[in-house]
Design a protein around this motif. Sequence first.
Motif, PDB file in Angstrom:
ATOM      1  N   SER A  33       0.814  -1.212   0.000  1.00 53.03           N
ATOM      2  CA  SER A  33       0.000   0.000   0.000  1.00 53.03           C
ATOM      3  C   SER A  33       0.850   1.266   0.000  1.00 53.03           C
ATOM      4  N   GLU A  34       2.084   1.162   0.504  1.00 54.21           N
ATOM      5  CA  GLU A  34       2.978   2.319   0.544  1.00 54.21           C
ATOM      6  C   GLU A  34       4.411   1.851   0.364  1.00 54.21           C
ATOM      7  N   LEU A  35       5.150   2.529  -0.514  1.00 55.41           N
ATOM      8  CA  LEU A  35       6.523   2.124  -0.787  1.00 55.41           C
ATOM      9  C   LEU A  35       7.436   2.453   0.387  1.00 55.41           C
ATOM     10  N   SER A  36       8.237   1.480   0.771  1.00 56.13           N
ATOM     11  CA  SER A  36       9.226   1.681   1.825  1.00 56.13           C
ATOM     12  C   SER A  36      10.621   1.647   1.212  1.00 56.13           C
ATOM     13  N   TYR A  37      11.554   2.348   1.845  1.00 55.70           N
ATOM     14  CA  TYR A  37      12.904   2.470   1.308  1.00 55.70           C
ATOM     15  C   TYR A  37      13.963   2.081   2.338  1.00 55.70           C
ATOM     16  N   VAL A  38      15.093   1.617   1.802  1.00 48.44           N
ATOM     17  CA  VAL A  38      16.322   1.450   2.570  1.00 48.44           C
ATOM     18  C   VAL A  38      17.219   2.631   2.221  1.00 48.44           C
ATOM     19  N   ILE A  39      17.853   3.211   3.221  1.00 45.71           N
ATOM     20  CA  ILE A  39      18.867   4.220   2.942  1.00 45.71           C
ATOM     21  C   ILE A  39      20.228   3.649   3.314  1.00 45.71           C
ATOM     22  N   SER A  40      21.158   3.734   2.389  1.00 45.04           N
ATOM     23  CA  SER A  40      22.529   3.289   2.629  1.00 45.04           C
ATOM     24  C   SER A  40      23.424   4.523   2.669  1.00 45.04           C
ATOM     25  N   ILE A  41      24.241   4.603   3.713  1.00 45.77           N
ATOM     26  CA  ILE A  41      25.126   5.759   3.891  1.00 45.77           C
ATOM     27  C   ILE A  41      26.561   5.258   3.985  1.00 45.77           C
ATOM     28  N   TYR A  42      27.406   5.751   3.100  1.00 46.18           N
ATOM     29  CA  TYR A  42      28.819   5.365   3.108  1.00 46.18           C
ATOM     30  C   TYR A  42      29.662   6.561   3.529  1.00 46.18           C
ATOM     31  N   PHE A  43      30.458   6.373   4.562  1.00 40.50           N
ATOM     32  CA  PHE A  43      31.324   7.429   5.077  1.00 40.50           C
ATOM     33  C   PHE A  43      32.748   7.238   4.552  1.00 40.50           C
ATOM     34  N   LYS A  44      33.325   8.300   4.012  1.00 43.04           N
ATOM     35  CA  LYS A  44      34.750   8.288   3.658  1.00 43.04           C
ATOM     36  C   LYS A  44      35.274   9.712   3.772  1.00 43.04           C
ATOM     37  N   ASP A  45      36.104   9.922   4.773  1.00 39.01           N
ATOM     38  CA  ASP A  45      36.637  11.261   5.057  1.00 39.01           C
ATOM     39  C   ASP A  45      35.474  12.231   5.266  1.00 39.01           C
ATOM     40  N   VAL A  86      21.356   1.305   6.382  1.00 42.27           N
ATOM     41  CA  VAL A  86      22.604   0.548   6.273  1.00 42.27           C
ATOM     42  C   VAL A  86      23.743   1.558   6.244  1.00 42.27           C
ATOM     43  N   ILE A  87      24.743   1.360   7.100  1.00 38.38           N
ATOM     44  CA  ILE A  87      25.848   2.312   7.198  1.00 38.38           C
ATOM     45  C   ILE A  87      27.172   1.586   6.996  1.00 38.38           C
ATOM     46  N   ARG A  88      28.012   2.147   6.147  1.00 37.89           N
ATOM     47  CA  ARG A  88      29.361   1.619   5.937  1.00 37.89           C
ATOM     48  C   ARG A  88      30.353   2.762   6.111  1.00 37.89           C
ATOM     49  N   ALA A  89      31.458   2.476   6.775  1.00 37.26           N
ATOM     50  CA  ALA A  89      32.485   3.489   7.004  1.00 37.26           C
ATOM     51  C   ALA A  89      33.828   2.965   6.529  1.00 37.26           C
ATOM     52  N   ASP A  90      34.676   3.863   6.076  1.00 39.17           N
ATOM     53  CA  ASP A  90      36.014   3.493   5.635  1.00 39.17           C
ATOM     54  C   ASP A  90      36.774   2.845   6.786  1.00 39.17           C
TER      55      ASP A  90
END
Length: 232
Positions: free
Chosen positions: A145-157, A198-202
Motif C-alpha cells: 500500500s505504501e513504498l518503503s525504502y532502505v537508505i545506505s550511507i557510506y562514510f569516507k573522510d 545501512v551504514i558503511r564506514a572506511d
Amino acid sequence: MSQVPMQYFNLMEENYSKYGLSVIQLIQIGKFYELWHEPDVPSIQQAYSQAELLVESSIRSRSLGVTPPIEQVASLLDMRIISPGKRSLLQMGFPIYSLTTYLSTLLDKGWTIIVIDELPTGKSGLKQRAVSRIYSPSCNLEDCSELSYVISIYFKDDLLGITLFSAMSGHSIMFPVYWVDRDKVARLLISYRIKEIVIRADSGANSGILNKIYGLLIGWNLFPSEPNARIE
C-alpha cells in the motif's frame, strides 16, 4: 538439546550475522510457527540511552539490560510464553495462518522476520526445514500500500555516499554529498518512507565516527532525538 532446537539456534546465529540483531526467527512445527529462546544464554544485543550513544565510546558506561526478543514479541502481540516440561527453552507461537495478521505489527517495530518452513520429503522421521521467506521493514510484499525504502550511507573522510532503494518497486537514487552540506539531505528524505538504514564506514575511520553517525541520523530525523530514548 534435541536436533530441532539445535537447528533453530544455529540458523539464528547465522541470521544474526546476515541481517543484524533485530531478527525474529519463526520455525514451523506442524501447523504452528514458534519462537524460541534460551534463557541462560547471554544476549549479544546491547541497549544504550540516546545520550550514552552521543559520548565517546571510551567513556560510555555499560549497556542497559536488554529484554529478550521473545518477551518483546509476546508483549507486542499479547501472547503467552511457555516452558514445556522440564526443558529450559522458552516458547511462544501462533497458527501458521495468523502470520499475515501479525506481520505489519512486527515490521512496524523494526523487526526482520525469518520464516523457517518444513520441507515436503514424503518420508517419516525428522523433518527437514529451511528458510523460506524473509520479511524486513522495507520489504513486505504482503502489503504494497505504501513504498518503503532502505537508505545506505557510506562514510569516507568528509564525503558521504547516499543510496535510497525500494526493494518493492526497484526504484533507486544515488548521490554524493559533502559533510558540510549534510543538512540539505534532510529536505530530500521527507519525501521517502525510510524503514531501514545501512551504514558503511572506511576502515581508516577515526574513533569518533559513531558519534558523527548518530548525530547525522538525529539531524535527518531517522533516529530518536530524546536523550533518554532506549536504543537496542
